[in-house]
Design a protein around this motif. Sequence first.
Motif, short mmCIF file in Angstrom:
data_model
loop_
_atom_site.label_atom_id
_atom_site.label_comp_id
_atom_site.label_asym_id
_atom_site.label_seq_id
_atom_site.Cartn_x
_atom_site.Cartn_y
_atom_site.Cartn_z
N ARG A 142 0.95 -0.73 -0.09
CA ARG A 142 -0.34 0.20 0.13
C ARG A 142 0.95 1.26 0.14
O ARG A 142 2.05 1.47 0.45
CB ARG A 142 -1.02 -0.25 1.36
N GLU A 149 -8.57 -1.79 10.12
CA GLU A 149 -7.29 -2.99 9.30
C GLU A 149 -6.87 -3.67 10.18
O GLU A 149 -6.98 -4.89 9.96
CB GLU A 149 -7.03 -1.62 8.44
N CYS A 154 -2.09 3.05 8.98
CA CYS A 154 -3.30 1.61 9.19
C CYS A 154 -4.35 1.96 9.79
O CYS A 154 -4.09 3.29 11.15
CB CYS A 154 -3.06 0.52 9.56
N SER A 155 -5.39 2.20 9.33
CA SER A 155 -6.42 2.13 10.19
C SER A 155 -7.56 1.42 11.63
O SER A 155 -6.12 0.27 11.56
CB SER A 155 -8.10 2.30 9.94
N LEU A 196 -0.43 -4.80 5.35
CA LEU A 196 -0.78 -3.62 6.21
C LEU A 196 -0.36 -2.76 6.24
O LEU A 196 -1.07 -1.24 6.53
CB LEU A 196 -1.44 -4.21 7.63
N THR A 215 1.81 5.02 1.29
CA THR A 215 2.57 5.68 2.43
C THR A 215 2.96 6.70 1.39
O THR A 215 3.45 6.97 1.18
CB THR A 215 2.88 4.64 3.44
#
Length: 277
Positions: A97, A166, A162-163, A129, A99
Motif C-alpha cells: 500500500r 484494518e 493504518c486504521s 497492512l 504511504t
Amino acid sequence: MAQAKTQPTPLMPHATATWLVDHTGLSFEQIAEFCGLHLLEVQAMADDLAGSKYTGRDPVHAGELTLEEIEKGQADEEYSLKMHKAPVEVTRTKGPRYTPVSKRQDKPDGIAWVLRSHPEVSDAQISKLIGTTRNTIGAIRERSHWNIQNIQPKDPVTLGLCSQRELDAVVAKAAKRAGITEEEAVPVEGADQRSDKDKLIEELQAEREANVKAAAQAAQEAEAEAWLAAKREAEENGVAVEPNEAFAASTPAPSEIDDGAVAEEPATDDETDENAG
C-alpha cells in the motif's frame, strides 16, 4: 459547432491541448471542446500566458486521434473532433500500500510493534497492512536492521500507517488461522497490558512529579543556604538573627547562643535544701 459532449476527454487534457496548439491548425474552440477545457485556457496556452507549462502529448501516438480526423477539423472549423480510442483508465496494481513520504520513516516503529504485540500475524499480512517489504520485516525481527538502535515499537494506528479497523481485521484473521481462541488470547497475569498511549501519559506524569519534587527540594536547599549565610554574617557582626519559620523548629536561632555561655545545670538535692532553709 455543437457544445454538447458525450465522448471522454484525453488522458492528459492540458498536455494534449498544448500539442494540438503547437502542431495543428485546429481552432481554439475545436481543441477546447475535444480536450474538455475552457476556451480561455487554450488561448492562454497559445499566448504562452498559462500559469503552468505543459509538455505536449501527441494524441495520435496515444491512439486518441487520427491524422484523418485532424485534417477534417483543419478543413472545417465547425467540425467536432471525434475520439478514436478512449484512454484506458489507469488502475493501481497489487502490491504494498502507498504511504505518504512523511509517514515512511515511522514504518519500522509500526512493524516492531506488530511483531511484539501480535506475533501470530504473518509477514505477508504485515507487508500489506503497513506497506513494506518482507526483507524489512525480517531485518527488524532479527535485529539486523541498519537503524535498529533507534526503532521504538509504536502502534501503527497512532502513527497513521493504518486504521484501527484494518489492524483488528488482520489480527482477527491471524488468530483464527493460528487457532487462537479468546480464552487462549487472554494475556498472562502480571504482564503490562496498557496501551502505548497510557504508558506515555504515565511516564510524563511521573516525570512531571519528579521535576516538581526536585524544584521544591532545590528551593528548600537554597533557602537553607541563604539563612545559614545570614546567620554566619550576623554572628560575625554580633547581631541576632531570627530563624525562618521553615527552620525554626529544627535550627536554634543565633540569639539563643551566647558567647562563652553554658546552659545552667539542674540544681542538686543539697542546693535545693539550702535554698529551702
